[in-house]
Write an enzyme that holds these catalytic residues in place. Structure first.
Site, PDB file in Angstrom:
ATOM      1  N   TYR A  54       0.648  -1.214   0.044  1.00 20.96           N
ATOM      2  CA  TYR A  54       0.514   0.134   0.010  1.00 20.96           C
ATOM      3  C   TYR A  54       0.913   1.420  -0.031  1.00 20.96           C
ATOM      4  O   TYR A  54       1.402   1.498   0.739  1.00 20.96           O
ATOM      5  CB  TYR A  54      -1.073  -0.009   1.311  1.00 20.96           C
ATOM      6  CG  TYR A  54      -2.789  -0.196   1.128  1.00 20.96           C
ATOM      7  CD1 TYR A  54      -3.185   0.606   0.074  1.00 20.96           C
ATOM      8  CD2 TYR A  54      -3.299  -1.201   1.207  1.00 20.96           C
ATOM      9  CE1 TYR A  54      -4.280   0.711  -0.541  1.00 20.96           C
ATOM     10  CE2 TYR A  54      -3.711  -1.180   0.911  1.00 20.96           C
ATOM     11  CZ  TYR A  54      -5.093  -0.705   0.083  1.00 20.96           C
ATOM     12  OH  TYR A  54      -6.258  -1.038   0.033  1.00 20.96           O
ATOM     13  N   GLU A  56      -0.667   5.032  -0.296  1.00 21.14           N
ATOM     14  CA  GLU A  56      -1.693   6.270  -1.016  1.00 21.14           C
ATOM     15  C   GLU A  56      -0.799   6.954  -0.664  1.00 21.14           C
ATOM     16  O   GLU A  56      -0.045   7.041   0.232  1.00 21.14           O
ATOM     17  CB  GLU A  56      -2.770   5.456  -0.144  1.00 21.14           C
ATOM     18  CG  GLU A  56      -3.767   4.500  -0.493  1.00 21.14           C
ATOM     19  CD  GLU A  56      -4.329   5.150   0.723  1.00 21.14           C
ATOM     20  OE1 GLU A  56      -4.892   4.707   1.962  1.00 21.14           O
ATOM     21  OE2 GLU A  56      -5.747   4.297   0.204  1.00 21.14           O
ATOM     22  N   ASP A 201      -5.869  14.436 -25.050  1.00 16.03           N
ATOM     23  CA  ASP A 201      -6.215  12.622 -24.643  1.00 16.03           C
ATOM     24  C   ASP A 201      -5.514  12.287 -25.936  1.00 16.03           C
ATOM     25  O   ASP A 201      -5.571  12.403 -26.939  1.00 16.03           O
ATOM     26  CB  ASP A 201      -7.637  12.730 -24.880  1.00 16.03           C
ATOM     27  CG  ASP A 201      -7.614  11.150 -24.202  1.00 16.03           C
ATOM     28  OD1 ASP A 201      -6.784  10.787 -24.313  1.00 16.03           O
ATOM     29  OD2 ASP A 201      -8.519  10.595 -23.720  1.00 16.03           O
ATOM     30  N   THR A 228      -2.989   6.941 -21.793  1.00 12.02           N
ATOM     31  CA  THR A 228      -3.532   5.580 -21.649  1.00 12.02           C
ATOM     32  C   THR A 228      -1.611   4.948 -21.933  1.00 12.02           C
ATOM     33  O   THR A 228      -0.880   6.163 -22.249  1.00 12.02           O
ATOM     34  CB  THR A 228      -4.206   3.746 -22.632  1.00 12.02           C
ATOM     35  OG1 THR A 228      -3.939   4.484 -23.657  1.00 12.02           O
ATOM     36  CG2 THR A 228      -5.601   4.720 -22.120  1.00 12.02           C
ATOM     37  N   LYS A 231      -1.184   1.638 -25.520  1.00 12.29           N
ATOM     38  CA  LYS A 231      -1.485   1.323 -26.372  1.00 12.29           C
ATOM     39  C   LYS A 231      -0.771   1.314 -27.068  1.00 12.29           C
ATOM     40  O   LYS A 231       0.608   0.204 -27.194  1.00 12.29           O
ATOM     41  CB  LYS A 231      -3.143   2.833 -27.464  1.00 12.29           C
ATOM     42  CG  LYS A 231      -4.067   1.874 -26.384  1.00 12.29           C
ATOM     43  CD  LYS A 231      -5.636   2.941 -26.569  1.00 12.29           C
ATOM     44  CE  LYS A 231      -6.905   2.074 -25.597  1.00 12.29           C
ATOM     45  NZ  LYS A 231      -7.661   3.629 -25.509  1.00 12.29           N
ATOM     46  N   ARG A 237      -1.560  -1.859 -19.478  1.00 10.92           N
ATOM     47  CA  ARG A 237      -2.826  -0.821 -19.119  1.00 10.92           C
ATOM     48  C   ARG A 237      -2.875  -0.454 -17.597  1.00 10.92           C
ATOM     49  O   ARG A 237      -2.558  -0.707 -16.240  1.00 10.92           O
ATOM     50  CB  ARG A 237      -3.936  -2.411 -18.176  1.00 10.92           C
ATOM     51  CG  ARG A 237      -5.115  -2.525 -18.725  1.00 10.92           C
ATOM     52  CD  ARG A 237      -6.155  -3.714 -19.013  1.00 10.92           C
ATOM     53  NE  ARG A 237      -5.615  -4.012 -20.486  1.00 10.92           N
ATOM     54  CZ  ARG A 237      -6.211  -3.726 -21.318  1.00 10.92           C
ATOM     55  NH1 ARG A 237      -6.668  -2.458 -21.521  1.00 10.92           N
ATOM     56  NH2 ARG A 237      -6.024  -3.883 -22.827  1.00 10.92           N
TER      57      ARG A 237
HETATM   58  C1  LIG Z   1      -8.308   3.794 -24.359  1.00 15.26           C
HETATM   59  C2  LIG Z   1      -9.057   5.485 -24.903  1.00 15.26           C
HETATM   60  C3  LIG Z   1      -9.287   5.735 -22.971  1.00 15.26           C
HETATM   61  C4  LIG Z   1      -9.849   4.930 -22.806  1.00 15.26           C
HETATM   62  O1  LIG Z   1      -8.557   4.335 -21.453  1.00 15.26           O
HETATM   63  P1  LIG Z   1      -8.494   3.164 -20.999  1.00 15.26           P
HETATM   64  O2  LIG Z   1      -7.439   2.583 -21.055  1.00 15.26           O
HETATM   65  O3  LIG Z   1     -10.010   1.318 -21.292  1.00 15.26           O
HETATM   66  O4  LIG Z   1      -9.799   3.183 -19.541  1.00 15.26           O
HETATM   67  C5  LIG Z   1      -9.698   7.121 -23.189  1.00 15.26           C
HETATM   68  N1  LIG Z   1      -9.024   8.336 -24.078  1.00 15.26           N
HETATM   69  C6  LIG Z   1      -8.685   8.051 -25.529  1.00 15.26           C
HETATM   70  C7  LIG Z   1      -8.859   8.340 -26.233  1.00 15.26           C
HETATM   71  C8  LIG Z   1      -8.812   6.554 -25.545  1.00 15.26           C
HETATM   72  O5  LIG Z   1      -8.724   5.806 -27.136  1.00 15.26           O
END
Ligand SMILES: *Cc1c(COP(=O)(O)O)cnc(C)c1O
Length: 421
Positions: A54, A56, A201, A228, A231, A237
């Site tokens: 933990y 936090e 994003d 994220t 990807k 993840r």
């Molecule tokens: C995949 C994605 C997310 C969300 O990611 P998670 O890990 O699935 O919660 C947010 N914004 C965009 C643009 C994405 O492509």
């Protein structure tokens, strides 16, 4: 497989499911543009004893004792992230991309405040204000769109007019289904004019930015990037929030992530993020990022030759959106199933101003990151595109069978590299 020797002995059911999934990933071709293969080193970090702890709080400011090594881990992850993305501040604790966006909204907004984001059917993400998310009960999401879906150009004039009228607190860029680069300068200029914070994003293209194969929004003055890590960035993840230079914003973000939204950080995932960022800082990652785009262009060329309709006319990044309804007379759902039978995994996807229903839209979305990690070059990428066209045109059992044999051959000739197993 030695890696799972304990699970094999102690939990046969889960062992079978894990190894089944590994076989599936090895034998088919993964074209879902948000998926990838992580390195063995990343997996080892995820499976480490750091999961027991933990932590936090933040490095140097924790609620529990025993943080000598977790502080080292999180500090390394932060430092590497900052270097990779040219950020002054990084929060590596968000558990996923959605969590990162939620924390970012709550850090910067009061209930009822307005966000101006990309229209969802034009490529925006669920967390950018889809009505099914609870975010829309709290914040007010307004939209900008493409001016021309054949070129992908955003209607920046309309965006500026809307921004002047509605005075958003955040102007949000970024997408999960948009194949072009944005005009970051215009976003920032509109945000500054109306006093909004600019957020990009980068979830889908983080790896391209880190590998210097795509422009970095921070070079154009964006205030914040959310992402994220799993990807194109090819980490575990998870999520992350980067702040270009404002200490005030960074403090708000930290407070929103913890204790605002999350409890204890997943330190094993943070260690894996640090490992992945370390990998992304190496020259070989630049080559990978560049190859992703080269491979997309090789596929794009094939679709152009066959006059298949690609949304925005093609792609600058890792993904392509194909209008299979107009090009082949079948729905996105049918195309997804046909190609799945041939060993090609991708997803149906709504296209801009789709005339079909969301559950069976007109398009499919696919990309090259996982193929590139497997060592695919332009020749193989082009061949995959040709096979896709053959299957989508013929749609016969014989064509699917032929395609399946060839896909399997391609997969076997390009196994997941040893260091990624
Ligand atoms: C995949 C994605 C997310 C969300 O990611 P998670 O890990 O699935 O919660 C947010 N914004 C965009 C643009 C994405 O492509």
């Amino acid at each position: 497989m030695d890696y799972y020797k304990r699970i094999r002995k102690e939990d046969k059911e889960i062992y079978k499911a894990i190894t089944g999934e590994e076989k599936r990933q090895a034998e088919g071709l993964e074209l879902i543009p948000s998926e990838n293969y992580v390195s063995r080193a990343v997996k080892e970090a995820m499976a480490s004893s750091l999961t027991n702890k933990y932590s936090e709080g933040y490095p140097g400011k924790r609620y529990y004792g025993g943080q000598e090594f977790t502080d080292q881990v999180e500090t390394l992850a932060i430092e590497r992230a900052k270097k990779l993305f040219k950020a002054k501040y990084a929060n590596v604790q968000p558990l996923g991309g959605a969590n990162a966006n939620i924390a970012m909204y709550f850090a910067l907004l009061e209930p009822g405040d307005t966000i101006l984001g990309m229209d969802l059917s034009h490529g925006g993400h669920l967390t950018h204000g889809h009505p099914v998310t609870y975010l829309t009960k709290i914040f007010n999401f307004e939209r900008y769109k493409m001016k021309n879906v054949e070129t992908g150009e955003i209607d920046y004039d309309e965006m500026r007019r809307t921004a002047r009228r509605i005075k958003p607190k955040i102007i949000l860029a970024g997408f999960s289904a948009y194949p072009r680069e944005l005009d970051y300068k215009k976003f920032v200029s509109i945000a500054r004019e109306v006093g909004a914070i600019s957020v990009m994003d980068i979830a889908h293209i983080a790896g391209l930015i880190a590998g210097r194969a795509a422009k970095n929004p921070f070079d154009y003055g964006f205030d914040i990037m959310t992402t994220t890590t799993h990807k194109t960035l090819r980490g575990p993840r998870g999520g992350m929030i980067l702040v270009r230079e404002s200490e005030e914003i960074a403090k708000k973000i930290n407070k929103a992530v913890f204790p605002g939204f999350q409890g204890g950080p997943h330190m094993h995932q943070i260690a894996a993020k640090a490992v992945a960022f370390g990998e992304a800082l190496r020259p070989s990652f630049k080559k990978y990022a560049k190859q992703i785009i080269t491979n997309t262009h090789a596929m794009e060329k094939v679709f152009k030759k066959h006059k298949a309709r690609m949304l925005t006319g093609g792609s600058d990044n890792h993904l392509i959106l194909l209008d299979v309804w107009k090009s082949f007379g079948i729905s996105g759902g049918e195309a997804e199933k046909l190609l799945d039978r041939a060993g090609i995994t991708l997803n149906k996807n709504a296209i801009a101003d789709d005339t079909r229903k969301p559950m069976d839209p007109s398009g499919i979305r696919f990309g090259t990151p996982a193929l590139t990690t497997r060592g695919f070059k332009t020749k193989e990428a082009a061949r995959v595109a040709e096979i896709m066209i053959e299957v989508l045109t013929a749609r016969s059992d014989a064509a699917v069978k032929r395609a399946k044999q060839e896909i399997k051959k391609l997969a076997l000739a390009h196994p997941i590299p040893e260091s990624f197993k």
